[in-house]
Design a protein around this motif. Structure first.
Motif, PDB file in Angstrom:
ATOM      1  N   ARG A 219       0.844  -1.183   0.000  1.00  0.00           N
ATOM      2  CA  ARG A 219       0.000   0.000   0.000  1.00  0.00           C
ATOM      3  C   ARG A 219       0.885   1.240   0.000  1.00  0.00           C
ATOM      4  N   ALA A 220       0.549   2.208  -0.842  1.00  0.00           N
ATOM      5  CA  ALA A 220       1.421   3.360  -1.061  1.00  0.00           C
ATOM      6  C   ALA A 220       1.838   4.034   0.225  1.00  0.00           C
ATOM      7  N   GLU A 221       0.917   4.169   1.187  1.00  0.00           N
ATOM      8  CA  GLU A 221       1.213   4.910   2.398  1.00  0.00           C
ATOM      9  C   GLU A 221       2.072   4.129   3.382  1.00  0.00           C
ATOM     10  N   GLN A 222       2.323   2.844   3.108  1.00  0.00           N
ATOM     11  CA  GLN A 222       3.086   2.030   4.058  1.00  0.00           C
ATOM     12  C   GLN A 222       4.220   1.263   3.385  1.00  0.00           C
ATOM     13  N   ARG A 223       4.706   1.756   2.254  1.00  0.00           N
ATOM     14  CA  ARG A 223       5.776   1.039   1.557  1.00  0.00           C
ATOM     15  C   ARG A 223       7.140   1.238   2.205  1.00  0.00           C
ATOM     16  N   LEU A 224       7.315   2.370   2.905  1.00  0.00           N
ATOM     17  CA  LEU A 224       8.592   2.670   3.531  1.00  0.00           C
ATOM     18  C   LEU A 224       8.373   3.003   5.000  1.00  0.00           C
ATOM     19  N   PHE A 225       9.373   2.706   5.830  1.00  0.00           N
ATOM     20  CA  PHE A 225       9.261   2.980   7.258  1.00  0.00           C
ATOM     21  C   PHE A 225       9.384   4.472   7.560  1.00  0.00           C
ATOM     22  N   ARG A 232       4.572  12.228   9.857  1.00  0.00           N
ATOM     23  CA  ARG A 232       3.576  11.157   9.944  1.00  0.00           C
ATOM     24  C   ARG A 232       4.002  10.171  11.029  1.00  0.00           C
ATOM     25  N   PRO A 233       3.084   9.422  11.610  1.00  0.00           N
ATOM     26  CA  PRO A 233       3.438   8.516  12.707  1.00  0.00           C
ATOM     27  C   PRO A 233       4.258   7.326  12.233  1.00  0.00           C
ATOM     28  N   CYS A 234       5.211   6.963  13.053  1.00  0.00           N
ATOM     29  CA  CYS A 234       6.037   5.785  12.785  1.00  0.00           C
ATOM     30  C   CYS A 234       5.148   4.550  12.710  1.00  0.00           C
ATOM     31  N   LEU A 235       5.428   3.672  11.769  1.00  0.00           N
ATOM     32  CA  LEU A 235       4.637   2.455  11.605  1.00  0.00           C
ATOM     33  C   LEU A 235       4.843   1.488  12.776  1.00  0.00           C
ATOM     34  N   ARG A 236       5.907   1.691  13.549  1.00  0.00           N
ATOM     35  CA  ARG A 236       6.177   0.818  14.688  1.00  0.00           C
ATOM     36  C   ARG A 236       5.660   1.394  16.001  1.00  0.00           C
ATOM     37  N   PRO A 255      12.526   9.352  16.094  1.00  0.00           N
ATOM     38  CA  PRO A 255      13.136   9.584  17.411  1.00  0.00           C
ATOM     39  C   PRO A 255      12.761   8.528  18.435  1.00  0.00           C
ATOM     40  N   GLY A 256      11.644   7.838  18.235  1.00  0.00           N
ATOM     41  CA  GLY A 256      11.236   6.829  19.190  1.00  0.00           C
ATOM     42  C   GLY A 256      11.932   5.495  19.007  1.00  0.00           C
ATOM     43  N   CYS A 257      12.245   5.145  17.775  1.00  0.00           N
ATOM     44  CA  CYS A 257      12.830   3.826  17.480  1.00  0.00           C
ATOM     45  C   CYS A 257      14.343   3.848  17.333  1.00  0.00           C
ATOM     46  N   GLN A 258      14.910   5.004  17.011  1.00  0.00           N
ATOM     47  CA  GLN A 258      16.331   5.064  16.683  1.00  0.00           C
ATOM     48  C   GLN A 258      17.110   5.843  17.743  1.00  0.00           C
ATOM     49  N   SER A 259      18.209   5.238  18.190  1.00  0.00           N
ATOM     50  CA  SER A 259      19.051   5.845  19.219  1.00  0.00           C
ATOM     51  C   SER A 259      20.310   6.430  18.591  1.00  0.00           C
ATOM     52  N   GLY A 260      20.801   7.530  19.183  1.00  0.00           N
ATOM     53  CA  GLY A 260      22.033   8.117  18.707  1.00  0.00           C
ATOM     54  C   GLY A 260      21.909   9.607  18.511  1.00  0.00           C
ATOM     55  N   PRO A 261      23.006  10.257  18.126  1.00  0.00           N
ATOM     56  CA  PRO A 261      22.996  11.701  17.946  1.00  0.00           C
ATOM     57  C   PRO A 261      22.197  12.106  16.727  1.00  0.00           C
ATOM     58  N   VAL A 262      21.833  13.378  16.663  1.00  0.00           N
ATOM     59  CA  VAL A 262      21.102  13.953  15.545  1.00  0.00           C
ATOM     60  C   VAL A 262      21.875  15.166  15.043  1.00  0.00           C
ATOM     61  N   GLY A 263      22.033  15.264  13.734  1.00  0.00           N
ATOM     62  CA  GLY A 263      22.772  16.393  13.178  1.00  0.00           C
ATOM     63  C   GLY A 263      22.544  16.483  11.687  1.00  0.00           C
TER      64      GLY A 263
END
Length: 269
Positions: A219-225, A232-236, A255-263
Motif C-alpha cells: 500500500r502506497a502509504e506504508q511502503r517505507l518505514f 507522519r506517525p512511525c509504523l512501529r 526519534p522513538g525507534c532510533q538511538s544516537g545523535p542527531v545532526g
C-alpha cells in the motif's frame, strides 16, 4: 540519487533491447564524442555496477553512464515517438532494427575502451546486486572508520555499491540507530545484520523499484518505514517521523525507534 535497484532494472531493460543486436543508430550528443560512430557494431551486453551503467559494444568499446539525480534511459520500439523530455535534454541515442534507447539528462557519459572500465568503477566496493557481492568485505569497509556517521558510511560507494538516500534512511531505521551514530558504536552483530538486510532489500525490490517497499507492504502509504514520511506517525511506535537536510539529501528518522545523535548529514556517491 537513484538506488542500486533502479540502476539494475534500467540495465536489464537496456540489455533486453540492445544486447545481441547490431547498432543502426549511434548518436552521442556531448562535444567530446559527438563525431564518434559505432553503427554496424554489435552491443554485447549492458551491465550495472553499483550506480554505474556499462554498455559494452563490439570492438572493445564501453559506453559508461551514470544517472546521478536527473538522468534516465528510456527504451522505445523502433519508430515510436520518444517521450522522456525535450530534445535538447537527449545525450545519447542507441538504436537497432527493433528498439531505440534514449538517454536523457545524463550527467556522466563517456566512451572508453572496455579494458579500461576499472578506471571508472574500480573504486567501488562490493556490488549489492552484482556477482562480486561479498558481505564480509562490505562489513569491514563500513567499519574501517569507526568515527564515521552510519549514514555517510552507507552512502559511500567505496564501502558497498548500490545504496542511495532511500535505503540509507530505511537501513538506519531497521538498525535502530540514527544515521549520525558513529559506526563504531553499533552494537555487536548489527553491522553484519545491516549488510545482510541491505542485500535482501535490494534483491527483493530490483524488479519493481517504482513500488519499492522495505516493510513488505505494497500500500502506497506504508511502503517505507521513514523515508518521505516526515510528520507522519512511525509504523512501529507512532512517534512522528522527523527529517533533516535539504533537497535530495534529506534524512528521515524516528526519534522513538532510533538511538544516537542527531545532526546534519553529508553524502558521498
Amino acid at each position: 540519487m537513484p538506488e542500486g535497484d533502479t540502476v539494475w532494472l534500467t540495465a536489464r531493460k537496456l540489455n533486453d533491447a540492445l544486447a545481441g543486436r547490431v547498432l543502426t543508430l549511434f548518436d552521442l550528443r556531448v562535444p567530446r564524442f559527438a563525431t564518434t560512430d559505432l553503427t554496424g557494431r554489435e552491443v554485447l551486453d549492458v551491465t550495472p555496477r553499483g550506480k554505474h551503467l556499462l554498455a559494452r559494444i563490439g570492438g572493445g568499446f564501453t559506453l559508461h553512464s551514470h544517472l546521478r539525480m536527473d538522468g534516465s534511459w528510456r527504451v522505445f520500439a523502433a519508430g515510436e515517438r520518444w517521450r522522456g523530455g525535450p530534445g535538447h535534454q537527449i545525450r545519447a541515442v542507441l538504436g537497432n532494427s527493433e528498439h531505440t534507447a534514449v538517454g536523457y539528462r545524463l550527467p556522466v557519459l563517456e566512451l572508453l575502451r572496455t579494458q579500461d572500465e576499472e578506471r571508472v568503477v574500480g573504486h567501488l566496493g562490493p556490488d549489492l546486486l552484482g556477482p562480486d557481492w561479498d558481505p564480509g568485505t562490505a562489513v569491514r569497509n563500513l567499519l574501517a572508520d569507526s568515527d564515521r556517521p552510519l549514514g555517510e558510511a552507507l552512502l559511500d560507494q567505496r564501502n558497498l555499491a548500490g545504496i542511495g538516500n532511500v535505503y540509507k534512511s530505511e537501513l538506519a531505521f531497521l538498525a535502530r540507530a540514527t544515521p549520525w551514530l558513529p559506526v563504531g558504536e553499533l552494537s555487536s552483530g548489527v553491522p553484519e545484520r545491516l549488510v545482510a538486510t541491505a542485500h535482501r532489500l535490494l534483491e527483493a525490490n530490483k524488479n519493481h523499484f517504482d513500488r519499492r517497499t522495505t516493510p513488505g507492504e505494497r500500500r502506497a502509504e506504508q511502503r517505507l518505514f521513514v523515508y518521505g514520511r516526515a510528520g507522519r506517525p512511525c509504523l512501529r511506535c507512532g512517534t512522528l517521523i522527523r527529517k533533516a537536510g535539504l533537497d535530495e539529501r534529506v534524512t528521515y528518522w524516528c526519534p522513538g525507534c532510533q538511538s544516537g545523535p542527531v545532526g546534519t548529514t553529508a553524502a558521498i556517491n
